[in-house]
Write a protein that holds these residues in place. Structure first.
Motif, PDB file in Angstrom:
ATOM      1  N   GLU A 127       0.815  -1.215  -0.106  1.00 29.63           N
ATOM      2  CA  GLU A 127      -0.163  -0.042  -0.021  1.00 29.63           C
ATOM      3  C   GLU A 127       0.884   1.318  -0.100  1.00 29.63           C
ATOM      4  O   GLU A 127       1.724   1.241   0.871  1.00 29.63           O
ATOM      5  CB  GLU A 127      -0.933  -0.155   1.292  1.00 29.63           C
ATOM      6  N   VAL A 128       0.643   1.995  -0.982  1.00 31.38           N
ATOM      7  CA  VAL A 128       1.459   3.177  -1.067  1.00 31.38           C
ATOM      8  C   VAL A 128       1.506   4.025   0.400  1.00 31.38           C
ATOM      9  O   VAL A 128       2.504   4.535   0.598  1.00 31.38           O
ATOM     10  CB  VAL A 128       0.877   4.288  -2.341  1.00 31.38           C
ATOM     11  N   LYS A 129       0.215   4.318   0.780  1.00 30.33           N
ATOM     12  CA  LYS A 129       0.342   5.159   1.968  1.00 30.33           C
ATOM     13  C   LYS A 129       1.045   4.625   3.173  1.00 30.33           C
ATOM     14  O   LYS A 129       1.581   5.375   3.766  1.00 30.33           O
ATOM     15  CB  LYS A 129      -1.252   5.325   2.438  1.00 30.33           C
ATOM     16  N   GLU A 130       1.179   3.345   3.255  1.00 33.58           N
ATOM     17  CA  GLU A 130       2.249   2.605   4.045  1.00 33.58           C
ATOM     18  C   GLU A 130       3.439   2.817   3.950  1.00 33.58           C
ATOM     19  O   GLU A 130       4.368   3.168   4.992  1.00 33.58           O
ATOM     20  CB  GLU A 130       1.711   1.219   4.186  1.00 33.58           C
ATOM     21  N   ILE A 131       3.841   2.766   2.608  1.00 37.04           N
ATOM     22  CA  ILE A 131       5.219   3.118   2.336  1.00 37.04           C
ATOM     23  C   ILE A 131       5.640   4.581   2.527  1.00 37.04           C
ATOM     24  O   ILE A 131       6.640   4.705   3.184  1.00 37.04           O
ATOM     25  CB  ILE A 131       5.416   2.914   0.686  1.00 37.04           C
ATOM     26  N   TYR A 132       4.619   5.359   2.500  1.00 34.35           N
ATOM     27  CA  TYR A 132       5.003   6.952   2.716  1.00 34.35           C
ATOM     28  C   TYR A 132       5.306   7.116   4.313  1.00 34.35           C
ATOM     29  O   TYR A 132       6.185   7.778   4.711  1.00 34.35           O
ATOM     30  CB  TYR A 132       3.765   7.758   2.286  1.00 34.35           C
ATOM     31  N   LYS A 133       4.416   6.180   4.853  1.00 34.47           N
ATOM     32  CA  LYS A 133       4.439   6.573   6.315  1.00 34.47           C
ATOM     33  C   LYS A 133       5.932   5.781   6.976  1.00 34.47           C
ATOM     34  O   LYS A 133       6.344   6.730   7.714  1.00 34.47           O
ATOM     35  CB  LYS A 133       3.267   5.820   7.003  1.00 34.47           C
ATOM     36  N   GLU A 134       6.203   4.787   6.404  1.00 31.98           N
ATOM     37  CA  GLU A 134       7.256   4.255   6.959  1.00 31.98           C
ATOM     38  C   GLU A 134       8.580   5.161   6.283  1.00 31.98           C
ATOM     39  O   GLU A 134       9.581   5.207   7.123  1.00 31.98           O
ATOM     40  CB  GLU A 134       7.627   2.885   6.171  1.00 31.98           C
ATOM     41  N   ALA A 135       8.719   5.571   5.332  1.00 28.24           N
ATOM     42  CA  ALA A 135       9.681   6.644   4.630  1.00 28.24           C
ATOM     43  C   ALA A 135       9.791   7.783   5.655  1.00 28.24           C
ATOM     44  O   ALA A 135      10.823   8.101   6.084  1.00 28.24           O
ATOM     45  CB  ALA A 135       9.421   6.741   3.414  1.00 28.24           C
ATOM     46  N   ILE A 136       8.614   8.329   6.190  1.00 20.44           N
ATOM     47  CA  ILE A 136       8.705   9.481   6.770  1.00 20.44           C
ATOM     48  C   ILE A 136       9.149   9.312   8.189  1.00 20.44           C
ATOM     49  O   ILE A 136       9.883   9.891   8.714  1.00 20.44           O
ATOM     50  CB  ILE A 136       7.316  10.126   6.777  1.00 20.44           C
ATOM     51  N   LYS A 137       8.935   7.970   8.685  1.00 19.33           N
ATOM     52  CA  LYS A 137       9.346   7.677   9.899  1.00 19.33           C
ATOM     53  C   LYS A 137      10.962   7.502   9.877  1.00 19.33           C
ATOM     54  O   LYS A 137      11.593   7.932  10.830  1.00 19.33           O
ATOM     55  CB  LYS A 137       8.764   6.472  10.343  1.00 19.33           C
TER      56      LYS A 137
END
Ligand code: SAM
Length: 200
Positions: free
Chosen positions: A161-171
């Protein structure tokens, strides 16, 4: 008449421009910062006089607009790993006096340690390890230096899921950088998040 919306960035209708010799058309389908501006980016980080390390210079489209914005008082180091792309880059920037093109792999910043300190790092390299490559290059940032990443989710993982990837990258980015703003680039670029941050 085009209206100036940030220093060095102009808008007329839905079209953006930077000012080189003339007003140069800044195509938001071909250049992610232009897409981010049209999607409402508030903290446009590229400024006159900056020294910028640009990772993923490719054919020179976006770096040429940055060259207009930083003006002859600024300087850009354009890192590109593909020797297939370099001739097109050189052709595109041949009249730009403030771009230093470099055939280098951004995974190995120690190979271009001679560049010294920069005000800002811009990264657009569509690799699985794009976040860790950016973090490796933070050694070049001055105190309070700025990072900008055009994060491509599908290059990190093509199924999740793209949103999940964004969240992890931001973390992950948050370990080293304070996130100032993050803008989704839909509908101009799919599955891309444009992130502006500051060195902690
Ligand atoms: C999406 S394109 C960049 C487009 C460009 N930033 C623009 O807007 O004009 C990605 C580029 O990153 C380059 N690249 C990929 N991995 C790299 C690496 N490890 N070091 C340097 N460049 C890399 C690719 O060869 C490609 O030219």
């Amino acid at each position: 008449m085009a209206e100036q919306i940030f220093p060095g960035v102009y808008k007329k209708g839905e079209k953006l421009f930077t000012k080189g010799k003339n007003l140069e058309d800044w195509n938001h389908y071909k250049s992610k910062p232009a897409a981010a501006i049209l999607n409402g980016l508030q903290n446009f980080p590229i400024k006159k006089g900056q020294i910028i390390l640009y990772l993923g210079a490719a054919h020179g489209t976006t770096i040429s607009h940055f060259s207009d914005i930083v003006s002859d008082r600024g300087l850009l180091y354009g890192v590109e790993v593909s020797n297939r792309v370099i001739p097109k880059l050189l052709e595109k920037i041949k009249k730009k006096k403030n771009i230093v093109p470099m055939l280098e792999d951004a995974r190995f910043p120690e190979n271009y340690g001679w560049i010294g300190k920069v005000d800002l790092i811009y990264e657009d390299i569509a690799q699985r390890d794009q976040v860790s490559i950016l973090k490796r290059n933070k050694v070049f940032l001055k105190e309070n230096g700025i990072i900008v990443i055009a994060l491509k989710a599908k290059a990190i993982d093509s199924v999740r899921e793209v949103k999940e990837i964004y969240k992890e990258a931001i973390k992950e980015l948050n370990e080293d950088f304070e996130i100032i703003e993050a803008i989704d680039l839909e509908p101009y670029e799919h599955d891309h998040l444009f992130i502006v941050g500051k060195l902690k």
